[in-house]
Scaffold this motif. Structure first.
Motif, short mmCIF file in Angstrom:
data_model
loop_
_atom_site.label_atom_id
_atom_site.label_comp_id
_atom_site.label_asym_id
_atom_site.label_seq_id
_atom_site.Cartn_x
_atom_site.Cartn_y
_atom_site.Cartn_z
N GLY A 28 0.67 -1.17 0.18
CA GLY A 28 0.28 0.05 -0.17
C GLY A 28 0.98 1.29 0.13
N THR A 29 2.01 1.17 -0.17
CA THR A 29 2.99 2.45 0.02
C THR A 29 2.95 2.91 -1.33
N SER A 30 3.30 4.34 -1.16
CA SER A 30 3.45 4.97 -2.53
C SER A 30 4.93 4.80 -3.30
N PRO A 31 4.74 4.74 -4.69
CA PRO A 31 5.90 4.34 -5.33
C PRO A 31 6.93 5.49 -5.16
N ALA A 32 8.35 5.03 -5.31
CA ALA A 32 9.60 6.00 -5.45
C ALA A 32 9.72 6.28 -6.77
N LEU A 33 9.13 7.48 -7.42
CA LEU A 33 9.27 7.83 -8.70
C LEU A 33 10.60 8.85 -9.06
N VAL A 34 11.65 8.21 -9.69
CA VAL A 34 13.00 9.27 -9.90
C VAL A 34 13.21 9.16 -11.22
N LEU A 35 13.59 10.20 -11.87
CA LEU A 35 14.05 10.40 -13.30
C LEU A 35 15.73 10.77 -12.97
N SER A 36 16.44 9.92 -13.43
CA SER A 36 17.83 10.13 -13.13
C SER A 36 18.75 10.81 -14.39
N ALA A 37 18.40 10.58 -15.64
CA ALA A 37 18.97 11.10 -16.86
C ALA A 37 17.85 11.29 -18.07
N ALA A 38 18.02 12.06 -18.96
CA ALA A 38 17.23 12.23 -19.98
C ALA A 38 17.97 12.78 -21.12
N ALA A 39 17.63 12.41 -22.32
CA ALA A 39 18.21 12.65 -23.60
C ALA A 39 17.24 12.73 -24.67
N GLY A 40 17.39 13.67 -25.53
CA GLY A 40 16.54 13.90 -26.92
C GLY A 40 17.21 13.40 -27.84
N ALA A 41 16.45 12.86 -28.90
CA ALA A 41 17.21 12.62 -30.19
C ALA A 41 16.25 13.07 -31.29
N ALA A 42 16.85 13.35 -32.56
CA ALA A 42 15.89 13.50 -33.78
C ALA A 42 16.75 12.67 -34.93
N VAL A 43 15.77 11.92 -35.67
CA VAL A 43 16.03 11.40 -36.64
C VAL A 43 15.12 11.57 -37.96
N ALA A 44 15.54 11.86 -39.01
CA ALA A 44 14.70 12.20 -40.15
C ALA A 44 13.15 12.94 -39.56
N GLY A 45 13.58 14.06 -38.84
CA GLY A 45 12.60 15.19 -38.48
C GLY A 45 11.54 14.44 -37.32
#
Length: 164
Positions: A28-45
């Motif tokens: 019943g506990t709340s989840p620990a939500l953590v974002l540690s890294a992020a990166a964007g990419a673009a391929v053919a628009g």
């Protein structure tokens, strides 16, 4: 001797109940939500984002835990239900560059079904990769994981990254 045996049995039962209680309390506990890294990419628009972190993967996938990811630039957003369909639109709640727990209900009412290619591409234990809508441009971008639970709303840390 007999009273020692009874005391030991009672202690054993109490210990077993205590362990069981701890285990069930964890459900019943709340989840620990953590974002540690992020990166964007673009391929053919086509732009995409890859996010690493901890997001209670087993519950999100196995029991359809109410986990969502929102990626936004200014007030433009795309929301992914993990797993589920994507919704895109504009939200005044995001215009300040932040999302709070009390804004989740309003955000959940905004937007409409995203184009077919806008989807979760990869979902594994510690990584999410998503295809973004065409309206996302090169520049600063933010992502947040969240879950709307019966007792409370839970948000991850916001993570900023740049789309090429």
């Amino acid at each position: 001797m007999r009273s020692r045996h009874r005391a030991a049995c009672a202690a054993g039962r109490a210990g077993a109940r205590g362990r069981g209680t701890r285990r069930s309390a964890g459900v019943g506990t709340s989840p620990a939500l953590v974002l540690s890294a992020a990166a964007g990419a673009a391929v053919a628009g086509q732009r995409s984002a890859t996010l690493d972190g901890s997001f209670d993967f087993a519950n999100a996938v196995q029991v359809a835990y109410p986990l969502s990811l929102v990626v936004f630039q200014g007030s433009r957003f795309v929301r992914y239900r993990l797993p589920g369909a994507a919704v895109a639109g504009d939200s005044p709640e995001l215009a300040d560059g932040q999302l709070s727990a009390n804004e989740l209900d309003a955000l959940g009412q905004e937007g409409s079904a995203a184009a077919a290619g806008v989807r979760v591409v990869t979902l594994v234990t510690d990584r999410i990769r998503v295809a973004l809508p065409a309206g996302f441009t090169a520049g600063p971008t933010t992502a947040i994981l969240y879950a709307i639970l019966p007792d409370s709303n839970v948000l991850s840390n916001p993570i900023d990254f740049t789309l090429p």
